[in-house]
Design a protein around this motif. Sequence first.
Motif, PDB file in Angstrom:
ATOM      1  N   ASP A  64      -8.987  -0.630   6.469  1.00  0.00           N
ATOM      2  CA  ASP A  64      -8.044   0.220   7.201  1.00  0.00           C
ATOM      3  C   ASP A  64      -6.674   0.257   6.509  1.00  0.00           C
ATOM      4  O   ASP A  64      -5.967   1.264   6.552  1.00  0.00           O
ATOM      5  N   LEU A  65      -6.314  -0.837   5.851  1.00  0.00           N
ATOM      6  CA  LEU A  65      -5.026  -0.885   5.142  1.00  0.00           C
ATOM      7  C   LEU A  65      -5.117  -0.278   3.741  1.00  0.00           C
ATOM      8  O   LEU A  65      -4.122  -0.222   3.014  1.00  0.00           O
ATOM      9  N   GLY A  66      -6.307   0.119   3.345  1.00  0.00           N
ATOM     10  CA  GLY A  66      -6.450   0.809   2.057  1.00  0.00           C
ATOM     11  C   GLY A  66      -6.901  -0.064   0.897  1.00  0.00           C
ATOM     12  O   GLY A  66      -6.902   0.383  -0.255  1.00  0.00           O
TER      13      GLY A  66
ATOM     14  N   VAL B 242      -9.351 -12.858   8.404  1.00  0.00           N
ATOM     15  CA  VAL B 242      -9.038 -11.444   8.182  1.00  0.00           C
ATOM     16  C   VAL B 242     -10.341 -10.680   7.952  1.00  0.00           C
ATOM     17  O   VAL B 242     -11.193 -11.097   7.174  1.00  0.00           O
ATOM     18  N   SER B 243     -10.475  -9.571   8.674  1.00  0.00           N
ATOM     19  CA  SER B 243     -11.723  -8.799   8.660  1.00  0.00           C
ATOM     20  C   SER B 243     -11.734  -7.741   7.558  1.00  0.00           C
ATOM     21  O   SER B 243     -10.693  -7.151   7.235  1.00  0.00           O
ATOM     22  N   ILE B 244     -12.917  -7.470   7.063  1.00  0.00           N
ATOM     23  CA  ILE B 244     -13.074  -6.413   6.062  1.00  0.00           C
ATOM     24  C   ILE B 244     -12.647  -5.047   6.650  1.00  0.00           C
ATOM     25  O   ILE B 244     -12.119  -4.196   5.935  1.00  0.00           O
TER      26      ILE B 244
ATOM     27  N   ALA C  54      -5.791  -4.265  -3.489  1.00  0.00           N
ATOM     28  CA  ALA C  54      -6.884  -5.242  -3.315  1.00  0.00           C
ATOM     29  C   ALA C  54      -6.417  -6.344  -2.378  1.00  0.00           C
ATOM     30  O   ALA C  54      -5.214  -6.507  -2.140  1.00  0.00           O
ATOM     31  N   ALA C  55      -7.380  -7.109  -1.865  1.00  0.00           N
ATOM     32  CA  ALA C  55      -7.056  -8.289  -1.060  1.00  0.00           C
ATOM     33  C   ALA C  55      -7.591  -9.531  -1.769  1.00  0.00           C
ATOM     34  O   ALA C  55      -8.490  -9.431  -2.598  1.00  0.00           O
TER      35      ALA C  55
ATOM     36  N   GLY D  95       0.831  -1.212   0.000  1.00  0.00           N
ATOM     37  CA  GLY D  95       0.000   0.000   0.000  1.00  0.00           C
ATOM     38  C   GLY D  95       0.861   1.257   0.000  1.00  0.00           C
ATOM     39  O   GLY D  95       0.590   2.225  -0.717  1.00  0.00           O
ATOM     40  N   LYS D  96       1.929   1.229   0.802  1.00  0.00           N
ATOM     41  CA  LYS D  96       2.843   2.395   0.864  1.00  0.00           C
ATOM     42  C   LYS D  96       3.551   2.583  -0.473  1.00  0.00           C
ATOM     43  O   LYS D  96       3.722   3.695  -0.950  1.00  0.00           O
TER      44      LYS D  96
END
Length: 277
Positions: A113-115, A106-108, A90-91, A79-80
């Motif tokens: 929060d991680l972008g 892993v939560s939405i 994306a995940a 992300g950075k």
Amino acid sequence: MEAGGIVEKAIREAYCFFVMLQSLGMKKTVPLVIGNWKLNPVTLVDASLLASAIARKQKTVAAPIVVIAPPFPYLAEVGKKIKKSAVILAAQDVYTEVIGPFTGEVSILQLKDLGAEYIIVGHSERRALGETDDLVCQKVQTVLKHQLTPVVCIGERARDEHGDFFTFIENQLRSLAEVLPAVAIKKIVIAYEPIWAIGTGKTATVEDVKEMQLFIETVLTKLYDRATAKMVPVLYGGSVKPDNAASLHKEGDMGGFLVGGASLKADDFAAIIKAVS
Ligand code: PEP
């Protein structure tokens, strides 16, 4: 505002413009190319290098929209690395619950929060581990509830000469329609990924892809209506490479690609993006 901030703001505004076009019913006109890194690479250093290389090649926002889905542990760092580029995060999966005693999930909320903006759901490699249509639908609802975009993978294991695989695809779409009203289905992306083409080098033909695009649109028209069906982008995934991307895109009439193996080489991924531009 410093130069980096201005660039970032311009990229974000251009992306919002694309999204606005999509909400005006022009969704299929803005192609999407998503790189699914799967369980690669195996070090954070390599993930950072790959993300930086992709970001360098994708500085400005021009169609297609470019998205990368690294493994969960790399999301923050990737992300950075792509922050000042036009690449979107994306995940590869998500859990249905957002918080609580769910070891290993892993939560939405964490992904948001991680972008991450797009979430791949129901990839055939997840379905092979036991994920059912029902669970896929619950995940899609979770993603939509939190205003992110689910990329829902569908696709048959094999093709048979009687065309029974069409019924299989129709049933996958029906299970989505059972839980998603028209307003919700318009917010998802479908990735048609025939399992026999994933990671095998056996790409579907342009005719296969075109036919499936039409079939999916016809089923969605039956389940919703024509205008709604036209709003749902359908990507193709399955051994997309630099040398087949242009013909698949031009003649296959899909909304873009979900790319596995070829997204792990920045040059190959860039060539596929170029073929869709
Ligand atoms: C995928 O895993 O979504 C995929 C399409 O893989 P590949 O491009 O390697 O076939």
